[in-house]
Design a protein around this motif. Sequence first.
Motif, PDB file in Angstrom:
ATOM      1  N   THR A  35     106.456  55.388  31.157  1.00 21.27           N
ATOM      2  CA  THR A  35     106.146  53.972  31.344  1.00 21.27           C
ATOM      3  C   THR A  35     107.218  53.363  32.249  1.00 21.27           C
ATOM      4  OG1 THR A  35     107.513  53.001  29.589  1.00 21.27           O
ATOM      5  CG2 THR A  35     105.397  53.928  28.922  1.00 21.27           C
ATOM      6  N   THR A  36     107.019  52.098  32.585  1.00 23.59           N
ATOM      7  CA  THR A  36     108.035  51.372  33.359  1.00 23.59           C
ATOM      8  C   THR A  36     108.948  50.584  32.421  1.00 23.59           C
ATOM      9  OG1 THR A  36     106.399  49.624  33.689  1.00 23.59           O
ATOM     10  CG2 THR A  36     106.704  51.185  35.489  1.00 23.59           C
ATOM     11  N   SER A  37     109.372  51.215  31.364  1.00 22.54           N
ATOM     12  CA  SER A  37     110.292  50.586  30.413  1.00 22.54           C
ATOM     13  C   SER A  37     111.693  50.508  31.005  1.00 22.54           C
ATOM     14  CB  SER A  37     110.329  51.379  29.105  1.00 22.54           C
ATOM     15  OG  SER A  37     110.821  52.693  29.346  1.00 22.54           O
ATOM     16  N   VAL A  38     112.493  49.612  30.402  1.00 24.97           N
ATOM     17  CA  VAL A  38     113.912  49.504  30.728  1.00 24.97           C
ATOM     18  C   VAL A  38     114.689  49.501  29.420  1.00 24.97           C
ATOM     19  CG1 VAL A  38     115.734  48.075  31.761  1.00 24.97           C
ATOM     20  CG2 VAL A  38     113.462  48.174  32.836  1.00 24.97           C
ATOM     21  N   VAL A  39     115.688  50.368  29.318  1.00 22.46           N
ATOM     22  CA  VAL A  39     116.594  50.390  28.172  1.00 22.46           C
ATOM     23  C   VAL A  39     117.998  50.153  28.705  1.00 22.46           C
ATOM     24  CG1 VAL A  39     117.565  51.735  26.263  1.00 22.46           C
ATOM     25  CG2 VAL A  39     115.130  51.976  26.866  1.00 22.46           C
ATOM     26  N   ALA A  40     118.646  49.120  28.189  1.00 17.40           N
ATOM     27  CA  ALA A  40     120.001  48.776  28.628  1.00 17.40           C
ATOM     28  C   ALA A  40     120.921  48.783  27.414  1.00 17.40           C
ATOM     29  CB  ALA A  40     120.020  47.409  29.301  1.00 17.40           C
TER      30      ALA A  40
ATOM     31  N   HIS B 189     109.578  36.329  26.126  1.00 16.05           N
ATOM     32  CA  HIS B 189     110.307  37.368  25.391  1.00 16.05           C
ATOM     33  C   HIS B 189     111.242  38.121  26.337  1.00 16.05           C
ATOM     34  CE1 HIS B 189     106.506  37.631  22.597  1.00 16.05           C
ATOM     35  NE2 HIS B 189     107.070  36.444  22.593  1.00 16.05           N
ATOM     36  N   THR B 190     110.716  38.447  27.525  1.00 12.67           N
ATOM     37  CA  THR B 190     111.510  39.214  28.489  1.00 12.67           C
ATOM     38  C   THR B 190     112.680  38.385  29.009  1.00 12.67           C
ATOM     39  OG1 THR B 190     109.541  40.466  29.139  1.00 12.67           O
ATOM     40  CG2 THR B 190     111.405  40.460  30.670  1.00 12.67           C
ATOM     41  N   ALA B 191     112.394  37.156  29.394  1.00 14.38           N
ATOM     42  CA  ALA B 191     113.469  36.308  29.923  1.00 14.38           C
ATOM     43  C   ALA B 191     114.517  36.015  28.857  1.00 14.38           C
ATOM     44  CB  ALA B 191     112.878  35.004  30.460  1.00 14.38           C
ATOM     45  N   GLY B 192     114.081  35.791  27.620  1.00 10.88           N
ATOM     46  CA  GLY B 192     115.028  35.533  26.540  1.00 10.88           C
ATOM     47  C   GLY B 192     115.920  36.720  26.252  1.00 10.88           C
ATOM     48  N   LEU B 193     115.378  37.924  26.388  1.00 11.20           N
ATOM     49  CA  LEU B 193     116.194  39.117  26.157  1.00 11.20           C
ATOM     50  C   LEU B 193     117.215  39.303  27.270  1.00 11.20           C
ATOM     51  CD1 LEU B 193     116.717  41.498  24.275  1.00 11.20           C
ATOM     52  CD2 LEU B 193     114.996  42.806  25.553  1.00 11.20           C
ATOM     53  N   VAL B 194     116.826  38.992  28.497  1.00  5.13           N
ATOM     54  CA  VAL B 194     117.810  38.984  29.583  1.00  5.13           C
ATOM     55  C   VAL B 194     118.931  37.995  29.264  1.00  5.13           C
ATOM     56  CG1 VAL B 194     118.182  38.304  31.993  1.00  5.13           C
ATOM     57  CG2 VAL B 194     116.239  39.759  31.387  1.00  5.13           C
TER      58      VAL B 194
ATOM     59  N   PHE C   2     113.337  46.650  26.741  1.00  2.00           N
ATOM     60  CA  PHE C   2     112.338  45.949  27.548  1.00  2.00           C
ATOM     61  C   PHE C   2     111.092  46.828  27.589  1.00  2.00           C
ATOM     62  CE2 PHE C   2     116.403  44.258  28.958  1.00  2.00           C
ATOM     63  CZ  PHE C   2     116.155  42.893  29.080  1.00  2.00           C
ATOM     64  N   GLN C   3     110.060  46.407  26.907  1.00  2.00           N
ATOM     65  CA  GLN C   3     108.946  47.286  26.570  1.00  2.00           C
ATOM     66  C   GLN C   3     107.641  46.922  27.272  1.00  2.00           C
ATOM     67  OE1 GLN C   3     107.603  47.182  22.421  1.00  2.00           O
ATOM     68  NE2 GLN C   3     105.597  47.696  23.260  1.00  2.00           N
ATOM     69  N   PRO C   4     107.035  47.877  27.965  1.00  2.00           N
ATOM     70  CA  PRO C   4     105.656  47.696  28.424  1.00  2.00           C
ATOM     71  C   PRO C   4     104.675  48.032  27.292  1.00  2.00           C
ATOM     72  CG  PRO C   4     106.859  49.357  29.730  1.00  2.00           C
ATOM     73  CD  PRO C   4     107.622  49.108  28.474  1.00  2.00           C
ATOM     74  N   GLY C   5     103.415  47.730  27.536  1.00  2.00           N
ATOM     75  CA  GLY C   5     102.336  48.265  26.712  1.00  2.00           C
ATOM     76  C   GLY C   5     102.334  47.850  25.264  1.00  2.00           C
ATOM     77  N   GLU C   6     102.680  46.609  24.945  1.00  2.00           N
ATOM     78  CA  GLU C   6     102.564  46.183  23.547  1.00  2.00           C
ATOM     79  C   GLU C   6     101.126  45.847  23.178  1.00  2.00           C
ATOM     80  OE1 GLU C   6     102.124  44.113  20.032  1.00  2.00           O
ATOM     81  OE2 GLU C   6     101.848  43.030  21.909  1.00  2.00           O
ATOM     82  N   GLU C   7     100.358  45.361  24.146  1.00  2.00           N
ATOM     83  CA  GLU C   7      99.008  44.879  23.861  1.00  2.00           C
ATOM     84  C   GLU C   7      98.001  46.022  23.745  1.00  2.00           C
ATOM     85  OE1 GLU C   7      98.260  41.987  23.008  1.00  2.00           O
ATOM     86  OE2 GLU C   7      99.773  40.616  23.800  1.00  2.00           O
ATOM     87  N   GLY C   8      98.229  46.887  22.751  1.00  2.00           N
ATOM     88  CA  GLY C   8      97.268  47.934  22.449  1.00  2.00           C
ATOM     89  C   GLY C   8      97.591  49.302  22.989  1.00  2.00           C
ATOM     90  N   ASP C   9      98.651  49.432  23.797  1.00  2.00           N
ATOM     91  CA  ASP C   9      98.963  50.721  24.404  1.00  2.00           C
ATOM     92  C   ASP C   9     100.090  51.475  23.697  1.00  2.00           C
ATOM     93  OD1 ASP C   9      97.192  50.874  26.850  1.00  2.00           O
ATOM     94  OD2 ASP C   9      98.157  48.934  27.197  1.00  2.00           O
ATOM     95  N   GLY C  10     100.668  50.893  22.667  1.00  2.00           N
ATOM     96  CA  GLY C  10     101.689  51.598  21.905  1.00  2.00           C
ATOM     97  C   GLY C  10     102.941  51.925  22.679  1.00  2.00           C
TER      98      GLY C  10
ATOM     99  N   LEU D 256     119.561  46.874  17.841  1.00  5.38           N
ATOM    100  CA  LEU D 256     118.519  46.875  18.875  1.00  5.38           C
ATOM    101  C   LEU D 256     117.857  45.505  18.946  1.00  5.38           C
ATOM    102  CD1 LEU D 256     115.929  49.607  19.666  1.00  5.38           C
ATOM    103  CD2 LEU D 256     115.112  47.288  19.229  1.00  5.38           C
ATOM    104  N   LEU D 257     117.629  45.030  20.174  1.00  2.91           N
ATOM    105  CA  LEU D 257     116.903  43.793  20.429  1.00  2.91           C
ATOM    106  C   LEU D 257     115.718  44.118  21.335  1.00  2.91           C
ATOM    107  CD1 LEU D 257     119.917  41.428  21.276  1.00  2.91           C
ATOM    108  CD2 LEU D 257     118.842  41.774  19.042  1.00  2.91           C
ATOM    109  N   ARG D 258     114.531  43.600  20.995  1.00  2.00           N
ATOM    110  CA  ARG D 258     113.317  43.941  21.748  1.00  2.00           C
ATOM    111  C   ARG D 258     112.717  42.733  22.463  1.00  2.00           C
ATOM    112  NH1 ARG D 258     107.562  44.593  20.805  1.00  2.00           N
ATOM    113  NH2 ARG D 258     107.740  42.468  19.994  1.00  2.00           N
ATOM    114  N   GLY D 259     112.223  42.964  23.674  1.00  2.00           N
ATOM    115  CA  GLY D 259     111.396  42.009  24.400  1.00  2.00           C
ATOM    116  C   GLY D 259     110.270  42.766  25.066  1.00  2.00           C
ATOM    117  N   ASP D 260     109.013  42.371  24.834  1.00  2.00           N
ATOM    118  CA  ASP D 260     107.884  43.063  25.451  1.00  2.00           C
ATOM    119  C   ASP D 260     107.502  42.371  26.746  1.00  2.00           C
ATOM    120  OD1 ASP D 260     107.179  40.944  23.835  1.00  2.00           O
ATOM    121  OD2 ASP D 260     105.545  41.960  22.821  1.00  2.00           O
ATOM    122  N   MET D 261     106.888  43.120  27.688  1.00  2.00           N
ATOM    123  CA  MET D 261     106.773  42.649  29.065  1.00  2.00           C
ATOM    124  C   MET D 261     105.346  42.555  29.578  1.00  2.00           C
ATOM    125  SD  MET D 261     109.937  44.651  30.960  1.00  2.00           S
ATOM    126  CE  MET D 261     109.175  46.280  30.922  1.00  2.00           C
TER     127      MET D 261
END
Length: 404
Positions: free
Chosen positions: A64-69, A114-119, A140-148, A81-86
């Motif tokens: 996926t096009t995830s980002v882990v920092a 969610h993404t901007a707040g995590l930044v 920073f997570q892709p695919g929350e809306e049904g893609d797991g 761990l802090l999560r933001g979905d994209m």
Amino acid sequence: MTTDRSAEAPDFAAEAVAILPDLVALRRALHADPELGLDLPRTQAKVLAALEGLPLEITTGTATTSVVAVLRGSLPGPAVLLRGDMDALPLDEATGLDYASTNGAMHACGHDLHTAGLVGAARLLAAHRDRLAGSVIFMFQPGEEGDGGARIMIDEGLLDAAGDRPVGAYAIHMAPGPRGVFGTRPGPVMAGAAMLHVTVRGRGGHGSQPQHALDPVPVAAETVLALQSFVTRSFDAFDPVVLTVTRMSTGDGAINVIPEQVELGATVRFMSAASLERLQAGLPRVIEGVAATHGLTADVRFEAYYPATVNDAAETAFTVETLAGVFGEQRVMTMPAPVMGSEDFSFVLDEVPGTFLMLMASPPDIDPATAEFNHSPRVLFDDAVLGDQAAALATLAFARTARA
């Protein structure tokens, strides 16, 4: 020995005021250019640009096009761990905002915030790296809306990104309601989700001669009613299950033709592993039994794709106490009941104790009681909450590592 340095925590809420304009700009750029599913290259590029210059160890996903920092503090301590979905939704936006999307997708569930707040949380914590104990993993997570997407990131090593497994995990989700109020609860907070696919098979014929056919249409209708009775009479109201048949199709044959089969589709929501187990065993029995009573057969496929999102009681008590200390008790509420929507942060909370919480974000000129809900093409969220979102995440991470 337990060391508690929480009293020394920076005033992240005050510091967030200075970065709020940058977070709003990022959120609006994301909102105007949403992407769907697991492949979010433009979104990923915006996130990487926003994190540039921070003392982070950054990796990107392969599936996926995830980002882990990872931010490593100067003091010893555990990881959190802090999560933001994209990802966005396939909706034509109807908000009328001057930064509205025009590409057939929409951030109608607040993931742009969610993404901007995590930044923002990463920027706040990085500024105090010298006082931070342990490490913080920014997911920073892709695919929350049904893609797991969370499950995929876990399989790619997310939880080991800092070396040690996180001792706590936190995510904030936007929702309509009084702006700036946080809401959460211990135990189940969001439902698990499954899909039910049914094909009732009969024998077609002429619509004027049903006695010479095995008509699947009334059997399918009876199946819908039987499913409702099964759910309402087999499950405890305090461990709720919701089953909603959303599709029924006989194909596109002529109106005077009895079809060979009827296809049904349903969404199923549940709050416990025990309920899921009973659904897996009971649904085929009910559906196949109704069909057999009329001399027909039925194919049943039940697919569970998100578990229930279950908050750890101790972590949730810590979350409520910590946020109340920063924002005041009047801005932190205990939700009276779970939400029957689903969240794939559930995969993280299956592995790490933590808390999923809501942040109400209706604009001040909209009545929260009548505000459009998430997934509506007209839903509006006030990005003035981004500073508080970033501060809340930063505070939880700093305080949790400090008390380990």
